[in-house]
Design a protein around this motif. Structure first.
Motif, PDB file in Angstrom:
ATOM      1  N   SER A 188       0.757  -1.341   0.580  1.00 61.46           N
ATOM      2  CA  SER A 188       0.117   0.077   0.093  1.00 61.46           C
ATOM      3  C   SER A 188       0.921   1.079   0.265  1.00 61.46           C
ATOM      4  O   SER A 188       1.801   1.014   0.004  1.00 61.46           O
ATOM      5  CB  SER A 188      -1.136  -0.028   1.052  1.00 61.46           C
ATOM      6  N   GLY A 189       0.356   2.222  -0.519  1.00 58.13           N
ATOM      7  CA  GLY A 189       1.124   3.970  -0.386  1.00 58.13           C
ATOM      8  C   GLY A 189       0.182   4.694  -0.329  1.00 58.13           C
ATOM      9  O   GLY A 189      -0.630   4.145   1.284  1.00 58.13           O
ATOM     10  N   SER A 190       0.729   6.077   0.431  1.00 56.06           N
ATOM     11  CA  SER A 190      -0.408   6.977   1.439  1.00 56.06           C
ATOM     12  C   SER A 190      -1.649   7.105   0.834  1.00 56.06           C
ATOM     13  O   SER A 190      -1.922   7.446   1.900  1.00 56.06           O
ATOM     14  CB  SER A 190       0.758   8.323   0.824  1.00 56.06           C
ATOM     15  N   GLU A 191      -1.780   6.365   0.046  1.00 55.96           N
ATOM     16  CA  GLU A 191      -3.318   6.817  -0.496  1.00 55.96           C
ATOM     17  C   GLU A 191      -3.918   6.047   0.503  1.00 55.96           C
ATOM     18  O   GLU A 191      -5.473   6.333   0.996  1.00 55.96           O
ATOM     19  CB  GLU A 191      -4.147   6.935  -1.891  1.00 55.96           C
ATOM     20  N   ASP A 192      -3.742   4.953   0.355  1.00 56.94           N
ATOM     21  CA  ASP A 192      -4.134   3.973   1.695  1.00 56.94           C
ATOM     22  C   ASP A 192      -4.535   3.942   3.052  1.00 56.94           C
ATOM     23  O   ASP A 192      -5.142   4.095   3.557  1.00 56.94           O
ATOM     24  CB  ASP A 192      -3.871   2.441   1.132  1.00 56.94           C
ATOM     25  N   ILE A 193      -3.126   4.635   3.264  1.00 55.68           N
ATOM     26  CA  ILE A 193      -3.160   4.816   4.609  1.00 55.68           C
ATOM     27  C   ILE A 193      -3.973   5.969   4.971  1.00 55.68           C
ATOM     28  O   ILE A 193      -4.599   6.302   6.148  1.00 55.68           O
ATOM     29  CB  ILE A 193      -1.513   5.564   5.158  1.00 55.68           C
ATOM     30  N   THR A 230       4.880   2.840   3.602  1.00 54.67           N
ATOM     31  CA  THR A 230       3.106   2.633   4.481  1.00 54.67           C
ATOM     32  C   THR A 230       3.523   3.005   5.996  1.00 54.67           C
ATOM     33  O   THR A 230       2.931   3.851   6.123  1.00 54.67           O
ATOM     34  CB  THR A 230       2.564   1.164   4.446  1.00 54.67           C
ATOM     35  N   GLY A 231       4.476   2.298   6.234  1.00 52.96           N
ATOM     36  CA  GLY A 231       4.155   2.755   7.692  1.00 52.96           C
ATOM     37  C   GLY A 231       5.502   4.649   8.123  1.00 52.96           C
ATOM     38  O   GLY A 231       4.243   4.829   8.820  1.00 52.96           O
ATOM     39  N   MET A 232       6.115   5.073   6.970  1.00 54.73           N
ATOM     40  CA  MET A 232       5.946   6.368   8.005  1.00 54.73           C
ATOM     41  C   MET A 232       4.850   7.279   6.606  1.00 54.73           C
ATOM     42  O   MET A 232       4.791   8.155   7.687  1.00 54.73           O
ATOM     43  CB  MET A 232       7.281   6.806   6.094  1.00 54.73           C
ATOM     44  N   ALA A 233       3.747   6.515   6.359  1.00 55.09           N
ATOM     45  CA  ALA A 233       3.031   7.810   5.923  1.00 55.09           C
ATOM     46  C   ALA A 233       1.813   7.879   7.180  1.00 55.09           C
ATOM     47  O   ALA A 233       1.468   8.590   6.921  1.00 55.09           O
ATOM     48  CB  ALA A 233       2.246   7.163   4.620  1.00 55.09           C
ATOM     49  N   LEU A 234       1.908   6.452   7.509  1.00 55.93           N
ATOM     50  CA  LEU A 234       1.225   6.551   9.040  1.00 55.93           C
ATOM     51  C   LEU A 234       1.803   7.560   9.622  1.00 55.93           C
ATOM     52  O   LEU A 234       1.254   8.406  10.451  1.00 55.93           O
ATOM     53  CB  LEU A 234       0.986   5.127   9.435  1.00 55.93           C
ATOM     54  N   VAL A 235       3.216   7.583   9.925  1.00 56.38           N
ATOM     55  CA  VAL A 235       3.212   8.192  11.215  1.00 56.38           C
ATOM     56  C   VAL A 235       3.080   9.982  11.103  1.00 56.38           C
ATOM     57  O   VAL A 235       3.325  10.511  11.857  1.00 56.38           O
ATOM     58  CB  VAL A 235       5.241   8.355  11.337  1.00 56.38           C
ATOM     59  N   GLU A 236       3.461  10.013   9.321  1.00 59.32           N
ATOM     60  CA  GLU A 236       3.695  11.641   9.185  1.00 59.32           C
ATOM     61  C   GLU A 236       2.221  12.396   9.374  1.00 59.32           C
ATOM     62  O   GLU A 236       2.031  13.140   8.967  1.00 59.32           O
ATOM     63  CB  GLU A 236       4.632  11.667   7.959  1.00 59.32           C
ATOM     64  N   HIS A 237       0.603  11.131   9.407  1.00 55.70           N
ATOM     65  CA  HIS A 237      -0.614  11.963   8.835  1.00 55.70           C
ATOM     66  C   HIS A 237      -1.069  12.267   9.768  1.00 55.70           C
ATOM     67  O   HIS A 237      -0.839  12.321  10.800  1.00 55.70           O
ATOM     68  CB  HIS A 237      -1.181  10.391   8.476  1.00 55.70           C
ATOM     69  N   PRO A 238      -1.368  13.979   9.353  1.00 49.34           N
ATOM     70  CA  PRO A 238      -1.533  14.852  10.590  1.00 49.34           C
ATOM     71  C   PRO A 238      -2.547  14.363  11.102  1.00 49.34           C
ATOM     72  O   PRO A 238      -2.709  15.058  12.513  1.00 49.34           O
ATOM     73  CB  PRO A 238      -1.886  15.592   9.777  1.00 49.34           C
ATOM     74  N   LYS A 239      -3.400  13.188  11.259  1.00 49.32           N
ATOM     75  CA  LYS A 239      -4.434  13.461  11.555  1.00 49.32           C
ATOM     76  C   LYS A 239      -4.206  11.970  12.966  1.00 49.32           C
ATOM     77  O   LYS A 239      -5.389  11.408  13.332  1.00 49.32           O
ATOM     78  CB  LYS A 239      -5.917  12.809  10.696  1.00 49.32           C
ATOM     79  N   VAL A 240      -3.035  11.290  12.505  1.00 47.88           N
ATOM     80  CA  VAL A 240      -3.008  10.598  13.618  1.00 47.88           C
ATOM     81  C   VAL A 240      -2.337  10.814  14.912  1.00 47.88           C
ATOM     82  O   VAL A 240      -1.274  11.731  14.628  1.00 47.88           O
ATOM     83  CB  VAL A 240      -1.902   9.324  12.891  1.00 47.88           C
ATOM     84  N   ASN A 241      -2.819  10.904  16.227  1.00 49.50           N
ATOM     85  CA  ASN A 241      -2.230  11.402  17.621  1.00 49.50           C
ATOM     86  C   ASN A 241      -1.563  10.733  18.509  1.00 49.50           C
ATOM     87  O   ASN A 241      -0.733  11.554  18.857  1.00 49.50           O
ATOM     88  CB  ASN A 241      -3.591  11.900  17.913  1.00 49.50           C
ATOM     89  N   LEU A 242      -1.324   9.395  17.996  1.00 51.31           N
ATOM     90  CA  LEU A 242      -0.229   8.803  18.522  1.00 51.31           C
ATOM     91  C   LEU A 242       0.333   7.470  18.128  1.00 51.31           C
ATOM     92  O   LEU A 242      -0.189   7.016  17.207  1.00 51.31           O
ATOM     93  CB  LEU A 242      -0.934   8.013  19.411  1.00 51.31           C
ATOM     94  N   VAL A 276     -11.362  -0.179  13.885  1.00 57.79           N
ATOM     95  CA  VAL A 276      -9.803  -1.012  13.598  1.00 57.79           C
ATOM     96  C   VAL A 276     -10.052  -1.171  11.714  1.00 57.79           C
ATOM     97  O   VAL A 276     -10.462  -1.481  10.594  1.00 57.79           O
ATOM     98  CB  VAL A 276     -10.045  -2.545  14.173  1.00 57.79           C
ATOM     99  N   ASN A 277      -8.376  -0.425  11.137  1.00 54.90           N
ATOM    100  CA  ASN A 277      -8.412  -0.541  10.316  1.00 54.90           C
ATOM    101  C   ASN A 277      -6.590  -1.324   9.749  1.00 54.90           C
ATOM    102  O   ASN A 277      -6.272  -1.237  10.858  1.00 54.90           O
ATOM    103  CB  ASN A 277      -8.093   0.804   9.660  1.00 54.90           C
ATOM    104  N   LEU A 278      -6.953  -1.985   8.607  1.00 52.88           N
ATOM    105  CA  LEU A 278      -5.201  -2.477   8.396  1.00 52.88           C
ATOM    106  C   LEU A 278      -4.555  -2.644   7.378  1.00 52.88           C
ATOM    107  O   LEU A 278      -5.333  -2.356   6.095  1.00 52.88           O
ATOM    108  CB  LEU A 278      -5.489  -4.056   8.871  1.00 52.88           C
ATOM    109  N   VAL A 279      -3.557  -2.120   7.252  1.00 54.08           N
ATOM    110  CA  VAL A 279      -2.979  -1.120   6.029  1.00 54.08           C
ATOM    111  C   VAL A 279      -1.713  -1.896   5.614  1.00 54.08           C
ATOM    112  O   VAL A 279      -0.633  -1.780   6.705  1.00 54.08           O
ATOM    113  CB  VAL A 279      -2.928  -0.061   5.984  1.00 54.08           C
ATOM    114  N   HIS A 280      -1.608  -3.237   4.900  1.00 56.39           N
ATOM    115  CA  HIS A 280      -0.129  -3.866   5.089  1.00 56.39           C
ATOM    116  C   HIS A 280       0.316  -2.870   3.815  1.00 56.39           C
ATOM    117  O   HIS A 280       0.182  -2.031   3.160  1.00 56.39           O
ATOM    118  CB  HIS A 280      -0.322  -5.086   3.903  1.00 56.39           C
ATOM    119  N   GLY A 281       2.825  -3.698   3.741  1.00 54.43           N
ATOM    120  CA  GLY A 281       2.825  -2.437   3.192  1.00 54.43           C
ATOM    121  C   GLY A 281       3.800  -2.725   3.888  1.00 54.43           C
ATOM    122  O   GLY A 281       4.901  -2.956   4.585  1.00 54.43           O
ATOM    123  N   SER A 282       4.768  -1.826   2.751  1.00 55.89           N
ATOM    124  CA  SER A 282       7.055  -1.364   3.761  1.00 55.89           C
ATOM    125  C   SER A 282       6.491  -0.816   4.636  1.00 55.89           C
ATOM    126  O   SER A 282       5.909   0.847   4.587  1.00 55.89           O
ATOM    127  CB  SER A 282       7.642  -1.208   2.423  1.00 55.89           C
TER     128      SER A 282
END
Ligand code: NAP
Length: 448
Positions: free
Chosen positions: A40-45, A211-223, A201-207
């Protein structure tokens, strides 16, 4: 044809927007593809985070005991499917079935424990220093929580993260390790079956890097709750700090076992074997340094080497296997390169030190249980986390020297001491802890 798996976003199983995929490979037999997963990519995240964000308000207003009801159901389903999920976990990450059953059991226990917390989310009241004022604190959820997991405990670690986050009223996006995505998929399927509302609960596979970095950088992820290597943890910690995002990091180790002159040697050998070669040495708490008093060095070493040579290596699904493969080819090569480093550094190889390719094992990523002797703290094999079945014996003359050697590492995850002297055991606990804290602070200060 291997099965094709999907992401789970807003209550639906969906393919990735990128259309790209990766293979989940059985490390005991690299020709066996456990499944094909979306890369997955940033759009999926983004879709997953938006779903979690939209579901948050309703979920946080659901009474905690009602949230717990769903977690109790999940616990029950996990219990029923323990064997089946353990087999999937062994197939995709290699450790023996008894260990993966333990892994699933940790998930069951965490679900049960956290569901109980649904009736115990207490706050505090505090007498106010001001007249006519009442002070209290209550627990509030944080919002959308991003969970990033390693592959070595593929059910337990996602469970430690998901169940506490959910019971407290948060919604989650899980990014499992690329080497063990199928176990997480099972866990999420169980949560769906248990009645988790859409988007919670959401599950997104990827590198990790994409994928991981997109999750860390997403402004709506608080933790972000991350478990993995110190190297990646540092990057994630920095990014979270820069964005004032809450962050929890559980990282690697260079763990030691002290064996004193009065130790029960057979017990110490049992502990060393399990610590160094259980999970093929691929545990954050794996023992990779054995600090042994010279008075018992010969007896301990002889018994350890004899027992290590008898370890049965093979596919973790076979009841005759004591130790499974390592996770992948690059890790296999990394382990061997550390063995070469150890030899060059002057450590003496007592057993192992080569790829294990007997019979069917040539199909997978197998390495011999490896024991080095004559280690000292300046060696890289005494400092770096190798994450494989390699252990270094470090002889010492006294208890104080043992503690000194134990603390001569940047890591401080776990340690143990084998002695019959209770006074010494408690000193090890106390001195070890306080000295490690001091060392960690000095090392961090030096780095900056
Ligand atoms: P890792 O390489 O650090 O990866 C951990 C997770 O982070 C994986 O999901 C990985 O994705 C992802 N990731 C990698 N780079 C990333 C990035 N730049 N941004 C965001 N996410 C990223 O660790 P591992 O090899 O899976 O696991 C072994 C390590 O975990 C060891 O160091 C071990 O000691 C540690 N560990 C610690 C504990 C503990 O409780 N302290 C427990 C278990 C394991 P990919 O899989 O796609 O690379």
């Amino acid at each position: 044809m291997p099965e094709v798996f999907k992401n789970f976003i807003n209550g639906e199983w969906v393919l990735s927007k990128t259309g790209a995929t990766f293979n989940d490979i059985n490390p005991a037999d690299k020709s066996d593809i456990v499944g094909v997963f979306p890369k997955s990519g940033s759009e999926d995240i983004n879709m997953a985070v938006e779903a979690a964000s939209s579901a948050f308000d309703k979920w946080r207003k659901t009474p905690a005991p009602a949230r717990a009801e769903i977690i109790y159901k999940a616990e029950n389903l996990l219990r029923k499917r323990k064997e089946e999920i353990a087999k999937i976990a062994t197939k995709e990450m290699g450790k023996i079935l008894d260990e993966t059953k333990g892994d699933v059991q940790e998930g069951i226990d965490t679900a049960f424990y956290m569901a109980g917390e649904g009736r115990r989310l207490f706050g505090d009241t505090t007498p106010s220093e001001l007249k006519n004022k009442f002070c209290m604190s209550v627990r509030m959820p944080i919002g959308v929580v991003g969970l990033i997991c390693p592959w070595n405990f593929p059910v337990a670690i996602p469970s430690w993260k998901i169940f506490p986050a959910l019971i407290c009223g948060n919604t989650v996006v899980l990014k499992p390790a690329s080497d063990a995505p199928a176990s997480s998929m099972e866990l999420v399927q169980i949560l769906e079956e248990a009645g988790m509302p859409k988007g919670v609960v959401n599950l997104v596979h990827g590198s990790g890097e994409e994928t991981g970095m997109a999750l860390v950088e997403h402004p709506k992820v608080n933790l972000i709750s991350f478990t993995g290597s110190a190297e990646v943890g540092k990057k994630i910690g920095e990014l979270c700090g820069r964005n004032l995002k809450r962050c929890s990091l559980e990282l690697g180790g260079k763990n030691a076992q002290i064996v004193m002159d009065d130790a029960n040697i057979d017990l110490a050998v049992d502990g060393a074997l399990w610590g160094a070669f259980g999970t093929t040495g691929q545990r954050c708490t794996a023992t990779s340094r054995l600090i042994v008093h010279k008075a018992v060095l010969k007896e301990f070493t002889e018994k350890l080497v004899e027992r290590a040579k008898k370890i049965r290596i093979g596919n973790g699904l076979s009841p005759d296997t004591d130790m499974g493969p390592v996770i992948n080819e690059s890790q296999l090569k990394k382990i061997h390169s550390y063995v070469e480093i150890g030899k060059k550094e002057g450590a003496r190889l007592l057993t192992g030190g080569y790829f294990y390719e007997e019979g069917d094992c040539k199909k997978g990523f197998f390495y011999m249980p490896t024991i080095f002797m004559d280690g000292h703290s300046t060696m890289r094999i005494a400092q770096d986390e190798i994450f494989g079945p390699v252990v270094l014996i470090m002889p010492v003359n006294s208890f104080d020297e043992a503690i000194e050697v134990m603390n001569s590492t940047n890591y401080g995850l776990s340690s143990s001491v084998y002695t019959k002297d209770i006074d010494r055991a408690f000193k090890a606990v106390y001195i070890d802890y306080s000295k490690r804290l001091q060392k960690a602070q000095i090392d961090t200060a030096k780095e900056h």
